[in-house]
Every structure is written in C-alpha cells, then in structure tokens.
Design a protein around this motif. Structure first.
Motif, PDB file in Angstrom:
ATOM      1  N   UNK A   5       0.851  -1.187   0.000  1.00  0.00           N
ATOM      2  CA  UNK A   5       0.000   0.000   0.000  1.00  0.00           C
ATOM      3  C   UNK A   5       0.887   1.237   0.000  1.00  0.00           C
ATOM      4  N   UNK A   6       0.788   2.015  -1.088  1.00  0.00           N
ATOM      5  CA  UNK A   6       1.570   3.250  -1.201  1.00  0.00           C
ATOM      6  C   UNK A   6       0.803   4.420  -0.617  1.00  0.00           C
ATOM      7  N   UNK A   7       1.557   5.416  -0.183  1.00  0.00           N
ATOM      8  CA  UNK A   7       0.971   6.668   0.277  1.00  0.00           C
ATOM      9  C   UNK A   7       2.000   7.767   0.105  1.00  0.00           C
ATOM     10  N   UNK A   8       1.524   9.018   0.203  1.00  0.00           N
ATOM     11  CA  UNK A   8       2.435  10.149   0.166  1.00  0.00           C
ATOM     12  C   UNK A   8       2.456  10.931  -1.123  1.00  0.00           C
ATOM     13  N   UNK A   9       1.720  10.475  -2.127  1.00  0.00           N
ATOM     14  CA  UNK A   9       1.678  11.227  -3.367  1.00  0.00           C
ATOM     15  C   UNK A   9       0.891  12.516  -3.211  1.00  0.00           C
ATOM     16  N   UNK A  23       3.845   0.389   2.542  1.00  0.00           N
ATOM     17  CA  UNK A  23       3.743  -0.558   3.646  1.00  0.00           C
ATOM     18  C   UNK A  23       3.428  -1.945   3.104  1.00  0.00           C
ATOM     19  N   UNK A  24       4.191  -2.913   3.556  1.00  0.00           N
ATOM     20  CA  UNK A  24       4.030  -4.291   3.076  1.00  0.00           C
ATOM     21  C   UNK A  24       3.483  -5.184   4.182  1.00  0.00           C
ATOM     22  N   UNK A  25       2.720  -6.178   3.768  1.00  0.00           N
ATOM     23  CA  UNK A  25       2.219  -7.183   4.704  1.00  0.00           C
ATOM     24  C   UNK A  25       2.070  -8.507   3.981  1.00  0.00           C
ATOM     25  N   UNK A  26       2.017  -9.578   4.750  1.00  0.00           N
ATOM     26  CA  UNK A  26       1.728 -10.889   4.183  1.00  0.00           C
ATOM     27  C   UNK A  26       2.926 -11.790   4.004  1.00  0.00           C
ATOM     28  N   UNK A  76       9.588  -1.802  10.355  1.00  0.00           N
ATOM     29  CA  UNK A  76       8.264  -1.229  10.082  1.00  0.00           C
ATOM     30  C   UNK A  76       7.647  -1.791   8.796  1.00  0.00           C
ATOM     31  N   UNK A  77       8.345  -2.726   8.157  1.00  0.00           N
ATOM     32  CA  UNK A  77       7.836  -3.323   6.914  1.00  0.00           C
ATOM     33  C   UNK A  77       7.496  -2.255   5.881  1.00  0.00           C
ATOM     34  N   UNK A  78       8.357  -1.270   5.772  1.00  0.00           N
ATOM     35  CA  UNK A  78       8.059  -0.118   4.923  1.00  0.00           C
ATOM     36  C   UNK A  78       9.288   0.268   4.093  1.00  0.00           C
ATOM     37  N   UNK A  79       9.028   0.629   2.852  1.00  0.00           N
ATOM     38  CA  UNK A  79      10.051   1.195   1.979  1.00  0.00           C
ATOM     39  C   UNK A  79       9.633   2.622   1.635  1.00  0.00           C
ATOM     40  N   UNK A 111       4.881  -8.707  -6.964  1.00  0.00           N
ATOM     41  CA  UNK A 111       3.824  -8.034  -6.206  1.00  0.00           C
ATOM     42  C   UNK A 111       3.897  -6.534  -6.446  1.00  0.00           C
ATOM     43  N   UNK A 112       2.709  -5.929  -6.588  1.00  0.00           N
ATOM     44  CA  UNK A 112       2.624  -4.506  -6.908  1.00  0.00           C
ATOM     45  C   UNK A 112       1.559  -3.826  -6.060  1.00  0.00           C
ATOM     46  N   UNK A 113       1.820  -2.578  -5.714  1.00  0.00           N
ATOM     47  CA  UNK A 113       0.802  -1.779  -5.064  1.00  0.00           C
ATOM     48  C   UNK A 113      -0.143  -1.168  -6.075  1.00  0.00           C
TER      49      UNK A 113
END
Length: 122
Positions: A5-9, A23-26, A76-79, A111-113
């Motif tokens: 899930x991307x955010x910040x745009x 944020x990544x999960x799974x 934080x499972x985040x890039x 895998x893609x957001x």
C-alpha cells in the motif's frame, strides 16, 4: 502473497519534495527486494529505484540519480522514496513493487501496489 500500500503522493510545485511510503504485509519483509516504478500517461512503466533486502544495495534510474533516495525500515515493513528537486517530467503514478531478485525491469517483481499519483506543476 504480499500486499503493498503506497501513500504520500500529491501535487507539488517544481523544485519541491515529497516522500512516498509503501507498507508491506503478508510475507517476511526482510526477505523481499523492493522497487519503485512510475508510469506517466501514454508511456510505459519505468524503473525508478530498487533496494536490496538489507539496504546495502541501492540502484537508481539515471533520470532520478542525485534527486531521489530509496530506503527501507525492515522493523516497520516499509520502503520509502524521498523525492527532491522535483520536475514536471516526474509527474506519474508511482508504484511500489516487491520481489526476490533485484532488477531494473518490472518482470521479476511479483507483487505490486495500487499506485499513488505524483503531480509536479511548473
């Protein structure tokens, strides 16, 4: 399966900055290579940046080198993608991608957001 899930745009003036998050999960995040790609209207999806599992290996497209910075926080499972000195030609939908092999092409990323829009006004 991995969910991204991307955010910040958003909308920013030329010369401004944005920071994208993904944020990544799974799946165990530290086992994944992460990448950022972008796609402008009428153009093919293009590589922006990639980072290895530990962060020791980082790769950039020539068009963003020196302006963008990719980083990851495995706790934080985040890039992240920090974008500075933005230009109108950076306008695109930015996608986060995950895979097992570092690549500057999109095929190895399984895998893609959903993407986040970045618009840079002149």
């Amino acid at each position: 399966q991995v969910q991204l899930v991307e955010s910040g745009g958003g909308l920013v003036q030329a010369g401004g900055s944005l920071r994208l998050s993904c944020a990544a999960s799974g799946r165990t995040f530290s086992n994944l290579v992460m990448g950022w790609f972008r796609q402008a209207p009428g153009k093919e999806r293009e590589f922006v940046a990639a980072i290895s599992r530990t962060g020791a290996g980082i790769y950039y497209a020539d068009s963003v080198k020196g302006r963008f910075a990719i980083s990851r926080d495995n706790a934080k499972n985040t890039v992240y993608l920090r974008m500075n000195s933005l230009k109108p030609e950076d306008t695109a939908v930015y996608y986060c991608a995950a895979g097992l092999v570092v690549s500057t092409t999109h095929e190895p990323y399984a895998y893609w957001g959903q993407g986040t829009q970045v618009t840079v006004s002149s």
